[in-house]
Design a protein around this motif. Sequence first.
Motif, PDB file in Angstrom:
ATOM      1  N   TRP A  48      -1.035  -1.347 -11.135  1.00 36.31           N
ATOM      2  CA  TRP A  48      -0.440  -1.865  -9.888  1.00 36.31           C
ATOM      3  C   TRP A  48       0.989  -2.372  -9.974  1.00 36.31           C
ATOM      4  O   TRP A  48       1.164  -3.169 -10.959  1.00 36.31           O
ATOM      5  CB  TRP A  48      -1.245  -2.700  -9.052  1.00 36.31           C
ATOM      6  N   PRO A  49       2.044  -1.918  -9.200  1.00 40.78           N
ATOM      7  CA  PRO A  49       1.786  -0.825  -8.085  1.00 40.78           C
ATOM      8  C   PRO A  49       2.318   0.471  -8.606  1.00 40.78           C
ATOM      9  O   PRO A  49       2.587   1.265  -7.643  1.00 40.78           O
ATOM     10  CB  PRO A  49       2.832  -1.421  -7.063  1.00 40.78           C
ATOM     11  N   LEU A  64      -1.307   0.037   3.812  1.00 40.15           N
ATOM     12  CA  LEU A  64      -0.833  -1.113   4.430  1.00 40.15           C
ATOM     13  C   LEU A  64       0.683  -1.379   4.031  1.00 40.15           C
ATOM     14  O   LEU A  64       1.344  -1.903   4.661  1.00 40.15           O
ATOM     15  CB  LEU A  64      -1.201  -2.863   3.923  1.00 40.15           C
ATOM     16  N   LYS A  80       2.459  -7.123   8.202  1.00 47.35           N
ATOM     17  CA  LYS A  80       1.208  -7.390   8.678  1.00 47.35           C
ATOM     18  C   LYS A  80       1.146  -7.658  10.121  1.00 47.35           C
ATOM     19  O   LYS A  80       0.227  -7.145  10.627  1.00 47.35           O
ATOM     20  CB  LYS A  80       0.968  -8.606   7.865  1.00 47.35           C
ATOM     21  N   ALA A  95      -5.079  -1.049   0.786  1.00 48.11           N
ATOM     22  CA  ALA A  95      -3.734  -1.748   0.174  1.00 48.11           C
ATOM     23  C   ALA A  95      -2.445  -0.710   0.299  1.00 48.11           C
ATOM     24  O   ALA A  95      -1.563  -0.951   0.438  1.00 48.11           O
ATOM     25  CB  ALA A  95      -4.048  -2.089  -1.258  1.00 48.11           C
ATOM     26  N   GLN A  96      -2.928   0.674  -0.051  1.00 47.41           N
ATOM     27  CA  GLN A  96      -1.854   1.769  -0.122  1.00 47.41           C
ATOM     28  C   GLN A  96      -1.394   1.770   1.243  1.00 47.41           C
ATOM     29  O   GLN A  96      -0.290   2.116   1.601  1.00 47.41           O
ATOM     30  CB  GLN A  96      -2.476   2.863  -0.830  1.00 47.41           C
ATOM     31  N   HIS A 156     -11.113  -0.251  -0.353  1.00 47.07           N
ATOM     32  CA  HIS A 156      -9.719  -1.410  -0.341  1.00 47.07           C
ATOM     33  C   HIS A 156      -8.588  -1.186  -1.070  1.00 47.07           C
ATOM     34  O   HIS A 156      -7.422  -1.433  -0.589  1.00 47.07           O
ATOM     35  CB  HIS A 156     -10.644  -2.562  -0.826  1.00 47.07           C
ATOM     36  N   SER A 157      -8.760  -0.262  -2.041  1.00 45.99           N
ATOM     37  CA  SER A 157      -7.603   0.318  -2.746  1.00 45.99           C
ATOM     38  C   SER A 157      -6.729   1.221  -1.631  1.00 45.99           C
ATOM     39  O   SER A 157      -5.466   1.116  -1.513  1.00 45.99           O
ATOM     40  CB  SER A 157      -8.137   1.267  -3.788  1.00 45.99           C
ATOM     41  N   LEU A 161      -9.756 -10.163   1.547  1.00 47.73           N
ATOM     42  CA  LEU A 161      -8.679  -9.487   0.711  1.00 47.73           C
ATOM     43  C   LEU A 161      -7.487  -9.530   1.522  1.00 47.73           C
ATOM     44  O   LEU A 161      -6.230  -9.886   1.032  1.00 47.73           O
ATOM     45  CB  LEU A 161      -9.166  -8.103   0.223  1.00 47.73           C
ATOM     46  N   PHE A 162      -7.475  -9.195   2.840  1.00 48.63           N
ATOM     47  CA  PHE A 162      -6.491  -8.629   3.615  1.00 48.63           C
ATOM     48  C   PHE A 162      -6.180 -10.122   4.866  1.00 48.63           C
ATOM     49  O   PHE A 162      -5.197  -9.769   5.523  1.00 48.63           O
ATOM     50  CB  PHE A 162      -6.447  -7.397   4.157  1.00 48.63           C
ATOM     51  N   VAL A 167      -5.759  -7.231  -7.486  1.00 47.13           N
ATOM     52  CA  VAL A 167      -5.758  -5.650  -7.059  1.00 47.13           C
ATOM     53  C   VAL A 167      -7.031  -5.301  -6.627  1.00 47.13           C
ATOM     54  O   VAL A 167      -8.024  -5.263  -7.576  1.00 47.13           O
ATOM     55  CB  VAL A 167      -5.036  -4.690  -8.058  1.00 47.13           C
ATOM     56  N   PRO A 168      -7.348  -4.723  -5.664  1.00 50.50           N
ATOM     57  CA  PRO A 168      -8.802  -4.296  -5.224  1.00 50.50           C
ATOM     58  C   PRO A 168      -8.988  -2.951  -6.070  1.00 50.50           C
ATOM     59  O   PRO A 168      -8.216  -2.030  -5.978  1.00 50.50           O
ATOM     60  CB  PRO A 168      -8.821  -3.939  -3.760  1.00 50.50           C
TER      61      PRO A 168
END
Length: 397
Positions: free
Chosen positions: A288-289, A172, A177, A169-170, A165-166, A240-241, A159-160
Amino acid sequence: MSSAASETQRTVALLGSTGSIGTQAVQIVTANPDRFRVVAISAGGRDLDLVARQAVQLQAERVGIASGQERDLATRIGELAREAGRSAYLPQIVTGPDASVAVAQSGADVVLNGITGSIGLRPTLAALQAGSTLALANKESLIVGGPLVKERVKPGQLVPVDSEHSAIAQCLLAGTKPEVRRLVVTASGGPFRGWSPERLKAVTPAQALAHPNFAMGKVITTNSATLVNKGLEVIEAHLLFDVPFEQIEVVVHPQQYIHSMVEFVDGSTVAQCGPPSMLVPISLGLDWPHRVPDAEAPIDWTQARSWEFEPLDNEAFPAVALARQVGEAGRTFPAVYNAANEECVEAFHAGRIAFTDIVPTVQRVVDEHTPDTQLDLDTVLAAEDWARIRTHELLKD
């Protein structure tokens, strides 16, 4: 994303507990004792008193320090425990360069790696090997050991915690993708936004440490001033992604209320907004999450405000373009980039080089590097050692 709390209390190990990330994590944990229980902490050891106070406050079962004497820490913990009416408290104390590795292996539900620098790589690998969820604020360990980390990580285990990056992630979560067109990483621009290359030559260490929005350590704050930090974040976002470098853009947003954005194929852009602090990404990393209520005060939308966006000045701040080259090259190049930069930052603060010598020196070291055909922990560490030695040689010349 669910806002409900985890069904059970999560155990936590904090690496770098006395640093900026660690102390904010302690703040979140102590405000939410029903959600979190710290079972282990580690720190560099320069502030033994703070380590001891955290240990007693959190009742950590294992306490690690990289430097300092076990006897001195045990004595201070004993004194503070008696003052707190907890004289029976007696944690296991681990000392030495592998103290954070031992703490990372404690078997906690979550290991928050808030260590600064590539020394965080071994603890990162240890946490993954132990099966813990890794809340990663130590971007360098992913960057220098990218393939090593990725081959060990299980789905959902990493988890970043970096705010950018957090945020990504949110964002996304708003699409699939294949629907992602690009990631937009925001940058404050640092204290020298708008400065010409000529003006940057006279920058002092004190000026470089005057970040406009965040209070951070010497290395990270200086990296934010040179934008090396943003270059590292571009590599981190790629790893990460799994997004190609050409689909990762950096935009300067001085106010830092938008922490990053994701642009989708239909032309929409989803942004994650919040005050310029680390409390939300840390709390998300720990659970998370799930979101932790009141982790941070929200933006006051009744107040008038303006948010600015500017293109990155690659001429004045070439670190991001160099990071893209390094990231594309892969193998041990990111380790060399990071290690050379760390040595240059130390040299700058010692008054041995100018601010504008940092990135060109890193460029020279990267250009001279010949990567090993095999990639494992030993080759990564060897490349770092070579980069540090070569950087010192160039700085002497």
